[in-house]
Design a protein around this motif. Structure first.
Motif, PDB file in Angstrom:
ATOM      1  N   ALA A   1     -10.206  39.423 -17.578  1.00 42.17           N
ATOM      2  CA  ALA A   1      -9.204  40.490 -17.520  1.00 42.17           C
ATOM      3  C   ALA A   1      -9.404  41.499 -18.648  1.00 42.17           C
ATOM      4  O   ALA A   1      -9.315  42.713 -18.437  1.00 42.17           O
ATOM      5  CB  ALA A   1      -7.798  39.879 -17.592  1.00 42.17           C
ATOM      6  N   VAL A   2      -9.689  41.001 -19.852  1.00 46.75           N
ATOM      7  CA  VAL A   2      -9.886  41.899 -20.993  1.00 46.75           C
ATOM      8  C   VAL A   2     -11.106  42.785 -20.768  1.00 46.75           C
ATOM      9  O   VAL A   2     -11.058  44.008 -20.974  1.00 46.75           O
ATOM     10  CB  VAL A   2     -10.031  41.087 -22.294  1.00 46.75           C
ATOM     11  CG1 VAL A   2     -10.417  42.010 -23.446  1.00 46.75           C
ATOM     12  CG2 VAL A   2      -8.737  40.353 -22.617  1.00 46.75           C
TER      13      VAL A   2
ATOM     14  N   ARG B   1     -11.582  46.986 -20.382  1.00 50.57           N
ATOM     15  CA  ARG B   1     -12.423  47.746 -21.304  1.00 50.57           C
ATOM     16  C   ARG B   1     -13.604  48.412 -20.603  1.00 50.57           C
ATOM     17  O   ARG B   1     -14.059  49.484 -21.020  1.00 50.57           O
ATOM     18  CB  ARG B   1     -12.913  46.835 -22.428  1.00 50.57           C
ATOM     19  CG  ARG B   1     -11.769  46.349 -23.307  1.00 50.57           C
ATOM     20  CD  ARG B   1     -12.221  45.501 -24.465  1.00 50.57           C
ATOM     21  NE  ARG B   1     -13.107  46.223 -25.377  1.00 50.57           N
ATOM     22  CZ  ARG B   1     -13.417  45.797 -26.589  1.00 50.57           C
ATOM     23  NH1 ARG B   1     -12.891  44.650 -27.042  1.00 50.57           N
ATOM     24  NH2 ARG B   1     -14.225  46.489 -27.352  1.00 50.57           N
ATOM     25  N   ALA B   2     -14.108  47.778 -19.542  1.00 52.05           N
ATOM     26  CA  ALA B   2     -15.264  48.331 -18.828  1.00 52.05           C
ATOM     27  C   ALA B   2     -14.860  49.218 -17.661  1.00 52.05           C
ATOM     28  O   ALA B   2     -15.721  49.835 -17.022  1.00 52.05           O
ATOM     29  CB  ALA B   2     -16.171  47.205 -18.337  1.00 52.05           C
ATOM     30  N   GLY B   3     -13.554  49.259 -17.363  1.00 55.37           N
ATOM     31  CA  GLY B   3     -13.094  50.072 -16.245  1.00 55.37           C
ATOM     32  C   GLY B   3     -13.496  49.506 -14.900  1.00 55.37           C
ATOM     33  O   GLY B   3     -13.756  50.254 -13.954  1.00 55.37           O
TER      34      GLY B   3
ATOM     35  N   ALA C   1     -19.908  37.827 -23.122  1.00 66.84           N
ATOM     36  CA  ALA C   1     -18.636  38.373 -23.579  1.00 66.84           C
ATOM     37  C   ALA C   1     -17.463  37.557 -23.053  1.00 66.84           C
ATOM     38  O   ALA C   1     -16.551  37.185 -23.808  1.00 66.84           O
ATOM     39  CB  ALA C   1     -18.505  39.834 -23.140  1.00 66.84           C
ATOM     40  N   VAL C   2     -17.485  37.262 -21.758  1.00 66.02           N
ATOM     41  CA  VAL C   2     -16.375  36.512 -21.155  1.00 66.02           C
ATOM     42  C   VAL C   2     -16.314  35.097 -21.703  1.00 66.02           C
ATOM     43  O   VAL C   2     -15.230  34.599 -22.065  1.00 66.02           O
ATOM     44  CB  VAL C   2     -16.525  36.506 -19.617  1.00 66.02           C
ATOM     45  CG1 VAL C   2     -15.538  35.527 -18.990  1.00 66.02           C
ATOM     46  CG2 VAL C   2     -16.329  37.906 -19.051  1.00 66.02           C
ATOM     47  N   ASP C   3     -17.459  34.432 -21.790  1.00 68.39           N
ATOM     48  CA  ASP C   3     -17.470  33.036 -22.234  1.00 68.39           C
ATOM     49  C   ASP C   3     -17.113  32.917 -23.711  1.00 68.39           C
ATOM     50  O   ASP C   3     -16.462  31.951 -24.123  1.00 68.39           O
ATOM     51  CB  ASP C   3     -18.837  32.411 -21.958  1.00 68.39           C
ATOM     52  CG  ASP C   3     -19.105  32.260 -20.467  1.00 68.39           C
ATOM     53  OD1 ASP C   3     -18.153  32.427 -19.679  1.00 68.39           O
ATOM     54  OD2 ASP C   3     -20.262  31.980 -20.093  1.00 68.39           O
TER      55      ASP C   3
END
Length: 400
Positions: free
Chosen positions: A178-179, A183-185, A168-170
């Motif tokens: 940060a996003v 979203r994942a808290g 997801a990050v890559d």
């Protein structure tokens, strides 16, 4: 909770078509407790028993089996205390309801030939102890297996999360940590740590599953296609003279030391189809180099492909555990033979490495290869004329 699995006196709690399977499994289970009587021939004609078993659905259970010549009532539960209480209650109830028999001396005969239920005629102190102890030992074993399975599942889920975070990050790119944190808290450093762990797992999976295919066209052009990719690479004019050998290039690609690129003269082939190409070889970390055979059992490669593959001299490399004194092969180091990177990568996948000094490499000319005691895996690999001379000289010295 008790469940009826076979009975002539009450309804079943399982589907009728499953009855035989459950009953057979229960009857074959480990005997824990038993009370029975015998007939004039010394055969059991009435018994109540507790058996530990695994049902056809894979669940560990305790079955209480009440069996007479005219009736059966078999129930099971996952709670040993519940099974024990049912068993002892059945035994006491059966004793109380039985018509007493008198022996030749005028004494009332015990209802049961043998029992391990306290308070029942014929009980000997402590008779139930062995069965109860075994039941709790089994419960401990089952609980251990269930806990280990839960840990395995938890570890798999944790790894799946780590991989998902990394992807997801890559894929998101700049600002992905940060996003995802929002979203994942989670806090951003936590997301970064989880994603970093995921990247390590992905890299290990990539290396373990890495393989690349080599193709050749009718004009002698050579092409590489990595497993899972849709973009292949044309190696360019006279690549067989400037690249390779193929197994070394593939191993370097796996390790991240090299990959096809336009700066080195390779050209990407987007959505490369292979229908018009000849598959001439595959290299993987697991199996090493596999040269594809043609219709005549000779290598399918043409002239260019044979050069790039290094065909001609071929050595057989073996990963070996323990002594192998009668093998016609030598250890490469003492013989002055360099181990190709492709062989090192392949051998690592089969247990060779610094953590186990009992596992080592042997090499011999393929035309002299024979049985190798303690061999864990073997593969062929091209060898230059000079290296082959060194290898054959080392074998000759070993023979002397």
């Amino acid at each position: 909770m008790l469940r009826v699995i076979r009975s002539t006196v009450q309804g079943l709690d399982i589907d009728a078509e499953l009855e035989d399977g459950f009953a057979d499994a229960a009857q074959a289970g480990k005997l824990l407790r038993e009370t029975y009587s015998t007939n004039e021939h010394g055969q059991k004609d009435f018994s109540i028993a507790v058996r530990a078993y695994t049902d056809p659905e894979g669940q560990n259970r305790f079955a209480v089996l009440y069996s007479t010549p005219s009736a059966v009532d078999w129930q099971d539960t996952d709670d040993y205390v519940e099974a024990r209480n049912l068993y002892e209650g059945m035994v006491r109830e059966s004793e109380n309801g039985a018509a007493g028999e008198i022996d030749e001396h005028g004494n009332e005969k015990p209802v049961f030939t043998a029992t391990d239920v306290p308070g029942v005629d014929g009980y000997e102190d402590g008779a139930e102890g062995e069965g109860d102890a075994e039941a709790y030992m089994l419960l401990a074993e089952w609980a251990t297996a269930e806990a280990e399975e839960a840990q395995r599942i938890a570890a798999e889920k944790a790894q799946a999360r780590q991989i998902a975070y990394a992807l997801a990050v890559d894929t998101f790119g700049r600002g992905g940590n940060a996003v995802l944190a929002r979203r994942a808290g989670k806090k951003e450093p936590t997301v970064k740590d989880i994603a970093d762990r995921g990247r390590v797992i992905l890299e290990a999976q990539h290396k373990a599953q890495f393989s690349v295919d080599l193709y050749e066209d009718n004009a002698g052009g050579l092409y590489l296609l990595r497993a899972g990719d849709t973009t292949g690479w044309s190696l360019g004019f006279s690549a067989e003279q400037t690249c390779g050998p193929f197994a070394e290039d593939a191993a370097a690609w796996r390790e991240g030391d090299w990959q096809p690129n336009e700066h080195d003269g390779q050209t990407p082939e987007y959505g490369m189809g292979t229908e018009s190409l000849t598959h001439i070889a595959t290299w993987s970390a697991k199996d090493g180099l596999e040269v594809i055979k043609g219709a005549t059992s000779e290598p399918a490669a043409g002239a260019a492909g044979r050069i790039y593959l290094g065909l001609g001299n071929s050595a057989t490399w073996s990963v070996v555990r323990g002594e192998s004194p009668d093998s016609r092969a030598v250890e490469p180091g003492p013989a002055g033979i360099d181990v190709p990177n492709a062989i090192l990568a392949w051998a690592e996948a089969h247990g060779h490495g610094p953590d186990d000094v009992s596992v080592y490499l042997l090499v011999t000319p393929t035309d002299e290869a024979g049985e190798v005691m303690g061999e864990l895996a073997c593969t062929e690999h091209p060898m230059t004329d000079e290296e082959m001379t060194v290898l054959r000289d080392a074998l000759s010295e070993q023979d002397d």
